[in-house]
Design a protein around this motif. Structure first.
Motif, mmCIF file in Angstrom:
data_model
loop_
_atom_site.group_PDB
_atom_site.id
_atom_site.type_symbol
_atom_site.label_atom_id
_atom_site.label_comp_id
_atom_site.label_asym_id
_atom_site.label_seq_id
_atom_site.Cartn_x
_atom_site.Cartn_y
_atom_site.Cartn_z
ATOM 1 N N LEU A 3 17.343 9.495 34.327
ATOM 2 C CA LEU A 3 17.221 11.000 33.825
ATOM 3 C C LEU A 3 18.276 11.678 34.885
ATOM 4 O O LEU A 3 18.742 12.596 34.269
ATOM 5 C CB LEU A 3 15.537 11.517 33.783
ATOM 6 C CG LEU A 3 15.602 12.722 33.247
ATOM 7 C CD1 LEU A 3 16.156 12.944 31.862
ATOM 8 C CD2 LEU A 3 14.150 13.406 33.598
ATOM 9 N N ILE A 4 18.132 11.346 35.989
ATOM 10 C CA ILE A 4 18.907 12.110 36.866
ATOM 11 C C ILE A 4 20.549 12.118 36.550
ATOM 12 O O ILE A 4 21.078 12.967 36.452
ATOM 13 C CB ILE A 4 18.719 11.885 38.357
ATOM 14 C CG1 ILE A 4 17.169 12.199 38.650
ATOM 15 C CG2 ILE A 4 19.657 12.539 39.083
ATOM 16 C CD1 ILE A 4 16.947 11.842 40.165
ATOM 17 N N TRP A 5 20.830 10.856 36.078
ATOM 18 C CA TRP A 5 22.287 10.730 35.743
ATOM 19 C C TRP A 5 22.577 11.255 34.689
ATOM 20 O O TRP A 5 23.653 12.112 34.553
ATOM 21 C CB TRP A 5 22.421 9.144 35.540
ATOM 22 C CG TRP A 5 23.563 8.670 34.839
ATOM 23 C CD1 TRP A 5 24.823 9.039 35.377
ATOM 24 C CD2 TRP A 5 24.022 8.582 33.518
ATOM 25 N NE1 TRP A 5 25.838 8.428 34.546
ATOM 26 C CE2 TRP A 5 25.356 8.395 33.390
ATOM 27 C CE3 TRP A 5 23.124 8.352 32.359
ATOM 28 C CZ2 TRP A 5 25.750 8.078 32.053
ATOM 29 C CZ3 TRP A 5 23.698 8.116 30.925
ATOM 30 C CH2 TRP A 5 25.081 7.923 31.074
ATOM 31 N N MET A 6 21.645 11.414 33.480
ATOM 32 C CA MET A 6 21.784 12.170 32.484
ATOM 33 C C MET A 6 22.076 13.565 32.614
ATOM 34 O O MET A 6 22.621 14.269 31.819
ATOM 35 C CB MET A 6 20.731 12.066 31.376
ATOM 36 C CG MET A 6 20.920 10.627 30.525
ATOM 37 S SD MET A 6 19.560 11.070 29.416
ATOM 38 C CE MET A 6 18.640 9.347 29.350
ATOM 39 N N LEU A 62 22.373 25.466 32.478
ATOM 40 C CA LEU A 62 23.684 25.545 32.101
ATOM 41 C C LEU A 62 24.300 24.180 32.393
ATOM 42 O O LEU A 62 25.061 23.412 31.610
ATOM 43 C CB LEU A 62 24.370 26.731 32.792
ATOM 44 C CG LEU A 62 25.973 26.677 32.555
ATOM 45 C CD1 LEU A 62 26.125 26.898 30.944
ATOM 46 C CD2 LEU A 62 26.774 27.748 33.135
ATOM 47 N N TRP A 63 24.294 23.588 33.584
ATOM 48 C CA TRP A 63 24.742 22.322 34.330
ATOM 49 C C TRP A 63 24.211 21.221 33.566
ATOM 50 O O TRP A 63 24.892 20.257 33.066
ATOM 51 C CB TRP A 63 24.873 22.237 35.857
ATOM 52 C CG TRP A 63 25.344 20.833 36.250
ATOM 53 C CD1 TRP A 63 24.980 19.789 36.409
ATOM 54 C CD2 TRP A 63 26.727 20.591 36.110
ATOM 55 N NE1 TRP A 63 25.703 18.832 36.609
ATOM 56 C CE2 TRP A 63 27.028 19.195 36.525
ATOM 57 C CE3 TRP A 63 28.073 21.441 35.940
ATOM 58 C CZ2 TRP A 63 28.377 18.550 36.636
ATOM 59 C CZ3 TRP A 63 29.181 20.709 35.988
ATOM 60 C CH2 TRP A 63 29.398 19.561 36.245
ATOM 61 N N PRO A 64 22.841 21.044 33.374
ATOM 62 C CA PRO A 64 22.334 20.012 32.736
ATOM 63 C C PRO A 64 22.849 19.812 31.068
ATOM 64 O O PRO A 64 23.031 18.820 30.756
ATOM 65 C CB PRO A 64 20.943 19.956 32.914
ATOM 66 C CG PRO A 64 20.786 20.846 34.036
ATOM 67 C CD PRO A 64 21.716 21.761 34.121
ATOM 68 N N ALA A 65 22.779 21.048 30.523
ATOM 69 C CA ALA A 65 23.251 20.956 29.155
ATOM 70 C C ALA A 65 24.612 20.561 29.184
ATOM 71 O O ALA A 65 25.148 19.883 28.033
ATOM 72 C CB ALA A 65 22.865 22.399 28.669
#
Length: 92
Positions: A3-6, A62-65
């Motif tokens: 999940l962290i990589w994603m 913003l960054w995760p999206a």
């Protein structure tokens, strides 16, 4: 998949199913945060608080999206730079 990589890396590919699952989870978290911010601001009667916290929540997501979108574009054999075409109108 990690999940962290994603949510942090823009490298790699991501199939449809994990993209939608993680994307919908992000959407639900943002909606919950916005509802909580609205409830707190109504009780405190401060509209400036709502605006400031809402901007912080949107910037935090913003960054995760963008990382999710970049991986999905790469899975479709498109450049991850297409993410900028979707993010720039949101920032303006």
């Amino acid at each position: 998949m990690n999940l962290i990589w994603m949510l942090t890396s823009v490298k790699g590919r991501l199939n449809r199913k994990p993209y939608w699952i993680v994307g919908l989870c992000l959407l639900v978290l943002v909606l919950i945060a916005m509802i909580a911010i609205t409830i707190v601001s109504i009780q405190l009667m401060q509209s400036e608080l709502v605006l400031g916290l809402a901007v912080l929540v949107q910037l935090a997501v913003l960054w995760p999206a963008a990382a999710l979108m970049a991986k999905r574009f790469q899975d479709r054999n498109k450049s991850a730079a297409y993410v900028l075409l979707q993010i720039v109108p949101v920032l303006i």
